[in-house]
Design a protein around this motif. Structure first.
Motif, PDB file in Angstrom:
ATOM      1  N   PHE A  47       0.817  -1.212   0.000  1.00 51.85           N
ATOM      2  CA  PHE A  47       0.000   0.000   0.000  1.00 51.85           C
ATOM      3  C   PHE A  47       0.851   1.262   0.000  1.00 51.85           C
ATOM      4  O   PHE A  47       0.335   2.365   0.139  1.00 51.85           O
ATOM      5  N   GLY A  48       2.159   1.125  -0.160  1.00 54.27           N
ATOM      6  CA  GLY A  48       3.028   2.291  -0.249  1.00 54.27           C
ATOM      7  C   GLY A  48       4.184   2.012  -1.180  1.00 54.27           C
ATOM      8  O   GLY A  48       4.735   0.907  -1.190  1.00 54.27           O
ATOM      9  N   GLN A  49       4.537   2.986  -1.997  1.00 57.22           N
ATOM     10  CA  GLN A  49       5.618   2.822  -2.965  1.00 57.22           C
ATOM     11  C   GLN A  49       6.656   3.923  -2.801  1.00 57.22           C
ATOM     12  O   GLN A  49       6.391   4.982  -2.229  1.00 57.22           O
ATOM     13  N   TRP A  50       7.848   3.638  -3.332  1.00 63.93           N
ATOM     14  CA  TRP A  50       8.972   4.586  -3.292  1.00 63.93           C
ATOM     15  C   TRP A  50       9.685   4.519  -4.630  1.00 63.93           C
ATOM     16  O   TRP A  50       9.917   3.437  -5.175  1.00 63.93           O
ATOM     17  N   PHE A  51      10.027   5.684  -5.166  1.00 63.53           N
ATOM     18  CA  PHE A  51      10.695   5.766  -6.473  1.00 63.53           C
ATOM     19  C   PHE A  51      12.204   5.700  -6.273  1.00 63.53           C
ATOM     20  O   PHE A  51      12.792   6.542  -5.593  1.00 63.53           O
ATOM     21  N   ASP A  52      12.846   4.664  -6.833  1.00 61.16           N
ATOM     22  CA  ASP A  52      14.279   4.464  -6.623  1.00 61.16           C
ATOM     23  C   ASP A  52      15.150   5.144  -7.671  1.00 61.16           C
ATOM     24  O   ASP A  52      16.354   4.910  -7.739  1.00 61.16           O
ATOM     25  N   GLY A  53      14.540   6.011  -8.476  1.00 63.84           N
ATOM     26  CA  GLY A  53      15.251   6.693  -9.552  1.00 63.84           C
ATOM     27  C   GLY A  53      14.972   6.087 -10.908  1.00 63.84           C
ATOM     28  O   GLY A  53      15.169   6.744 -11.934  1.00 63.84           O
ATOM     29  N   LYS A  54      14.489   4.833 -10.917  1.00 72.57           N
ATOM     30  CA  LYS A  54      14.163   4.150 -12.170  1.00 72.57           C
ATOM     31  C   LYS A  54      12.728   3.624 -12.177  1.00 72.57           C
ATOM     32  O   LYS A  54      12.004   3.818 -13.127  1.00 72.57           O
ATOM     33  N   ILE A  55      12.358   2.925 -11.093  1.00 70.68           N
ATOM     34  CA  ILE A  55      11.011   2.367 -11.014  1.00 70.68           C
ATOM     35  C   ILE A  55      10.453   2.587  -9.606  1.00 70.68           C
ATOM     36  O   ILE A  55      11.190   2.908  -8.671  1.00 70.68           O
ATOM     37  N   ARG A  56       9.156   2.414  -9.478  1.00 69.58           N
ATOM     38  CA  ARG A  56       8.505   2.496  -8.182  1.00 69.58           C
ATOM     39  C   ARG A  56       8.536   1.121  -7.517  1.00 69.58           C
ATOM     40  O   ARG A  56       8.175   0.126  -8.128  1.00 69.58           O
ATOM     41  N   ARG A  57       8.957   1.092  -6.272  1.00 63.06           N
ATOM     42  CA  ARG A  57       9.072  -0.164  -5.542  1.00 63.06           C
ATOM     43  C   ARG A  57       8.130  -0.170  -4.342  1.00 63.06           C
ATOM     44  O   ARG A  57       7.938   0.846  -3.690  1.00 63.06           O
ATOM     45  N   ASP A  58       7.566  -1.345  -4.077  1.00 62.82           N
ATOM     46  CA  ASP A  58       6.697  -1.485  -2.913  1.00 62.82           C
ATOM     47  C   ASP A  58       7.539  -1.436  -1.645  1.00 62.82           C
ATOM     48  O   ASP A  58       8.500  -2.190  -1.503  1.00 62.82           O
ATOM     49  N   VAL A  59       7.164  -0.568  -0.711  1.00 66.29           N
ATOM     50  CA  VAL A  59       7.943  -0.437   0.527  1.00 66.29           C
ATOM     51  C   VAL A  59       7.079  -0.589   1.778  1.00 66.29           C
ATOM     52  O   VAL A  59       7.597  -0.920   2.842  1.00 66.29           O
ATOM     53  N   ASP A  60       5.778  -0.321   1.677  1.00 64.19           N
ATOM     54  CA  ASP A  60       4.864  -0.550   2.790  1.00 64.19           C
ATOM     55  C   ASP A  60       3.952  -1.706   2.404  1.00 64.19           C
ATOM     56  O   ASP A  60       3.380  -1.700   1.308  1.00 64.19           O
ATOM     57  N   GLU A  61       3.796  -2.681   3.291  1.00 67.49           N
ATOM     58  CA  GLU A  61       3.021  -3.849   2.922  1.00 67.49           C
ATOM     59  C   GLU A  61       2.382  -4.500   4.132  1.00 67.49           C
ATOM     60  O   GLU A  61       2.810  -4.307   5.273  1.00 67.49           O
ATOM     61  N   VAL A  62       1.334  -5.274   3.863  1.00 66.49           N
ATOM     62  CA  VAL A  62       0.675  -6.091   4.878  1.00 66.49           C
ATOM     63  C   VAL A  62       0.697  -7.528   4.397  1.00 66.49           C
ATOM     64  O   VAL A  62       0.377  -7.806   3.237  1.00 66.49           O
ATOM     65  N   LEU A  63       1.059  -8.426   5.280  1.00 63.48           N
ATOM     66  CA  LEU A  63       1.090  -9.843   4.945  1.00 63.48           C
ATOM     67  C   LEU A  63       0.126 -10.569   5.865  1.00 63.48           C
ATOM     68  O   LEU A  63       0.235 -10.499   7.087  1.00 63.48           O
ATOM     69  N   ARG A  64      -0.846 -11.240   5.269  1.00 65.58           N
ATOM     70  CA  ARG A  64      -1.837 -12.017   6.013  1.00 65.58           C
ATOM     71  C   ARG A  64      -1.303 -13.439   6.231  1.00 65.58           C
ATOM     72  O   ARG A  64      -0.970 -14.149   5.280  1.00 65.58           O
ATOM     73  N   LEU A  65      -1.201 -13.845   7.488  1.00 63.12           N
ATOM     74  CA  LEU A  65      -0.682 -15.180   7.801  1.00 63.12           C
ATOM     75  C   LEU A  65      -1.831 -16.186   7.765  1.00 63.12           C
ATOM     76  O   LEU A  65      -2.307 -16.669   8.789  1.00 63.12           O
ATOM     77  N   SER A  66      -2.270 -16.511   6.574  1.00 60.70           N
ATOM     78  CA  SER A  66      -3.418 -17.391   6.378  1.00 60.70           C
ATOM     79  C   SER A  66      -2.991 -18.854   6.337  1.00 60.70           C
ATOM     80  O   SER A  66      -1.822 -19.170   6.092  1.00 60.70           O
ATOM     81  N   PRO A  67      -3.931 -19.784   6.543  1.00 63.89           N
ATOM     82  CA  PRO A  67      -3.620 -21.206   6.380  1.00 63.89           C
ATOM     83  C   PRO A  67      -3.102 -21.526   4.982  1.00 63.89           C
ATOM     84  O   PRO A  67      -2.230 -22.386   4.825  1.00 63.89           O
TER      85      PRO A  67
END
Length: 267
Positions: A47-67
């Protein structure tokens, strides 16, 4: 900024054994020569991205610990490290003991410097204080909740941190438990990521590969790249809830409000 994330289906109860077809999917990812992170699939939402000078990278994330995720993860490691069926079963029992009874989310928030578009050098320092000024709320049937806004003379309409309006009969605000995880500070953004989401959890000894080198311990806090992990959870509904359609995790930060959601499918 408001960031809605597309929904996927989850299972709310841990079965007695890994989900067979998800276990096979994990094995298939390994056979295809892909990395372990590829088993995250729809259980991971950025849900959050950061521009590394070339592409946008995912930096904020949520991980659901599902079965489903736990089954795929074990399937991959079983294929990679040649675990016997009894070893897989033993690890599943430990996972079930740790996670059953709650919805678990691992949240990673990052603060990176802005980069100069010409030479890629930092043009503005990272504001690590935004990693602490955060609030979480889990809701049921809350995908369509409106965003509460206030008019700021500089930034225009921005989200407030007030309680969401309760004009939707099916919306439920459920108990939300938060546990602070580690904070890291590094010299390069590539040092943040990988399997490090496992380290703040009680699953580290169960889910990490045999020769994994921990990334969130040791070393001096140097550099302009920061990340903080949070463990967010809520109890699984004990009663049958045919009216519950979705579960959402809301993340509130200054000038930013984000939401990730999954379909709620009780088992």
């Amino acid at each position: 900024m408001f960031v809605p994330i597309l929904a996927v289906t989850l299972l709310t109860a841990f079965p007695e054994a890994p989900i067979p077809h998800e276990l096979v999917r994990g094995v298939s990812v390994f056979k295809a020569g892909k990395g372990l992170d590829r088993v995250l699939m729809d259980d991971r939402k950025a849900f959050g991205q950061w521009f590394d000078g070339k592409i946008r990278r995912d930096v904020d994330e949520v991980l659901r610990l599902s079965p489903a995720l736990m089954s795929r993860w074990l399937g991959y490691l079983a294929a990679e490290e040649k675990w016997t069926p009894s070893k897989v079963a033993a690890r599943w029992d430990k996972i079930k003991a740790e996670l059953e009874g709650n919805h678990w989310f691992v949240v990673r928030l990052s603060a990176f410097p802005k980069l100069d578009l010409l030479d890629g050098s930092p043009s503005d320092s990272a504001n690590a204080s935004t990693l602490d000024n955060v609030r979480f709320q889990i809701t049921l049937n809350g995908r369509k909740l409106p965003m509460s806004q206030t008019l700021d003379p500089i930034f225009g309409y921005v989200p407030t941190h007030g309680r969401m309006p309760e004009n939707y009969e099916k919306v439920r605000y459920v108990t939300t438990h938060i546990k602070n995880g580690p904070r890291v500070q590094t010299r390069h953004w590539k040092d943040i990521g990988g399997f490090s989401w496992v380290e703040p959890t009680a699953l580290a000894d169960i889910l990490l590969p045999e020769f994994y080198e921990p990334k969130l311990v040791g070393g001096l806090p140097l550099g302009e790249y920061f990340a903080t992990w949070y463990l967010v959870s809520t109890p699984v509904l004990q009663e049958k809830e045919s009216s519950v359609e979705s579960i959402e995790l809301w993340v509130f930060q200054p000038k930013k409000q984000s939401m990730v959601s999954w379909d709620y499918e009780a088992k």
